[in-house]
Enzyme design. Sequence first.
Site, PDB file in Angstrom:
ATOM      1  N   GLY A 320      39.290   3.663  45.507  1.00 39.40           N
ATOM      2  CA  GLY A 320      38.323   3.549  44.429  1.00 39.40           C
ATOM      3  C   GLY A 320      37.100   2.742  44.826  1.00 39.40           C
ATOM      4  N   SER A 321      36.504   2.054  43.851  1.00 36.19           N
ATOM      5  CA  SER A 321      35.151   1.499  43.990  1.00 36.19           C
ATOM      6  C   SER A 321      35.022   0.322  44.936  1.00 36.19           C
ATOM      7  CB  SER A 321      34.615   1.096  42.617  1.00 36.19           C
ATOM      8  OG  SER A 321      34.429   2.235  41.809  1.00 36.19           O
ATOM      9  N   THR A 322      36.122  -0.236  45.437  1.00 32.96           N
ATOM     10  CA  THR A 322      35.962  -1.278  46.461  1.00 32.96           C
ATOM     11  C   THR A 322      35.284  -0.709  47.707  1.00 32.96           C
ATOM     12  OG1 THR A 322      38.225  -0.849  47.214  1.00 32.96           O
ATOM     13  CG2 THR A 322      37.911  -2.692  45.689  1.00 32.96           C
ATOM     14  N   LYS A 324      32.669   0.989  47.714  1.00 31.93           N
ATOM     15  CA  LYS A 324      31.214   0.930  47.543  1.00 31.93           C
ATOM     16  C   LYS A 324      30.614  -0.199  48.365  1.00 31.93           C
ATOM     17  CE  LYS A 324      31.428   2.974  42.929  1.00 31.93           C
ATOM     18  NZ  LYS A 324      31.430   2.726  41.474  1.00 31.93           N
TER      19      LYS A 324
END
Length: 720
Positions: A320-322, A324
């Site tokens: 997921g967004s980690t 980014k």
Amino acid sequence: MNKKAKKINDWKYPRKVFLVFLVIIIIIFVRYCFLALSPSVNGRNIQTFAANRNTVSKILTASRGTIYDATGNILANNVTSYTLIAYLDESRSTKTQINHVKDIDKTAEALAGILGTDAETLKQIMQKGKDQNKYQVEFGTIGRNLSELEKTEIENLNLPGIDFEESYSRYYPNGDFASYIVGYAKTNEYTDKTGKLVTSIDGELGIEAKFNDELKGTDGYQSYQQDRFGYKIPDTKEEKIDAIDGKNIYLTIDSSIQRFAETEIKNIESEYEPEWALIEVMDAKTGDILASSSSPSFNPNIRNIVSYENPLVTKVFEPGSTMKIYTYMCAMEKETYNGDETFKSGSIEVADATIRDWNNTGWGEITYDKGFEYSSNVGVSTMINHFIDGDELKDCFKKYGFGEATGIDMSKESSGTLGFKYPVEIANAAFGQGINTTAVQHLKALSMIANDGYEVTPHVVKKIVDPNTGKTTYKRKVEKSDRLVKQSTIDKIKDLMYNVVNSDDPEATGKRYKIEGFDVIGKTGTSQIYNEKTGGYLTGDNDYIYSFAGMFPKDDPEIIIYAAVRRPNVGSSSVLSTSITSLMQNIAKYKNMFTDVTQNNSSVTALTLDTYTNKYTSDVTTELASNNIQTVVIGNGDKIISQYPNAGEEVLSYDKVFLITNGSEGIMPDLTGYSRSEAIYLLKALNINYELTGYGHVTAQSIKAGDMVNGNTVQITLSE
């Protein structure tokens, strides 16, 4: 008949007897010569037969090495265990002393309670052995690996014919504690070349398996001649090779930090009932894994294992967004990134798919810097082919260590996958969907931010010591990579991660991880879960993996934390925040970080809680106060009936211990400021029905403190 004829006739009989004896003597002599000269008789080698008959050969078992934590606390060692034997042969007994099992029924009844089985099973084993005229019998797994205490209990029964064989087994004094790191070893039995039954302790998981050869050591051997009474024959040849004991292994695990992590995992497990959860803590400068805790876990003494996937190195999942963090770093490295440039959030069309922000509506026109703070999926998707392309993104991910093993000293490490190729796959990969990573890969990549662009290789083994010589045969070295990113990139990504946690903007996604006085930096992650049966993603309210990647202090990080939880019973990323902030505070206290916040004029000490049940309230509060432990006493009773945390758990100076007294029945306590887990524990302990609303800490309760509950349900409001 004349005298001469009679004399000749009388000699015939002795001569016949003589001839018979002569033939017998000749046969014996020939047989003797054959035995003396022939190497084998009837297919059996005579020398070997004679040697085996009088030769005693036995294995001298090497002691398996001990596993310690970083400070020398034992995590795994050998303990003496015993196998129960019942002698059935009556020839062992004399007129004055019974040395065999005479009364099978009585013996079975007496043993059943201690062995935790039914008497009928034990009776059948002994009766079958007696019917088969066996000299002795064992009781299989029922009678093996008995402890010293169980042996003493059985000996105190004074049962005739009951004896023990001594052996060794592996013991884990802390039970379920860093279990996937330590692993387990078990006793196996096999038959050697001579047909003898030999036991061996072999590692099968974790460090026990990875370093089995070092821990196992080398067995020795002894051989000598014995007489018919079993005594060694003097001045005969003896062979002896001493056993070489296994090496001792010191891990990087810090038991105090491990306990903090274990406590938070148990809180997450009890409150949110996730499919799995993990918390990993690493020293940012050395790569030492300080703690690794997970749910489900197992006790290596009983091996109640649900999954053999090591959460640190083997379990793979979409992060997921980690991710980014690394997409943004990649654009910064290419020097095309402009954080002040804006994009339209909410949704974006990529090929034949629509990518949306996590709130579905977005925040209008925002900058890319603000997109990181808000964790905008549209933002990173827009960056593709604007700041970087798909090939550059994949190269960056690989450069930062994803898609390959980290080199940590653990077995069965997974590499994860970076299989994105098409435009939609590339856009998804930019915010951590459609790729698979491991927890240890995140720790290694985060170390790049903590070390000004240099990654450190994670380790769980600190050193290996040979107890036979006292020499250290291996010592962990800090392994740094070449510089992977520029200092300007590190400075910028630190600022962005700081804003995620510490920004005053209410839309910042990591605000729940903010701790006053701590400059924590981090990034939250929420990833969908792929459904292999349907080929799509699960769509339920809690069908997500929530994660947090962070470190502190900002300017020169010392501690890196990565945590994740899959499918909790509450669909919110806040399921991790309370536990992780508590963990960070405990670590900071323990290591005397942020001294102006963590009582800079007092030393922080650790205390393992005793059992306080049935003790006087005044005595317990005095004892805990002497160790700077805060006590919260519920009720006005003179004795303690329950406590939290439980006996055996470790707390630090200035932590709270809740003591429920015998004068607390029906009285509503003041829960203001309590965490969710603390509130749940107290309400359950007091048998008070409750309903919880919100997340964080208690800010309101429908029944006032001090009022009688009278069977009513209290409404508890929590907020950050």
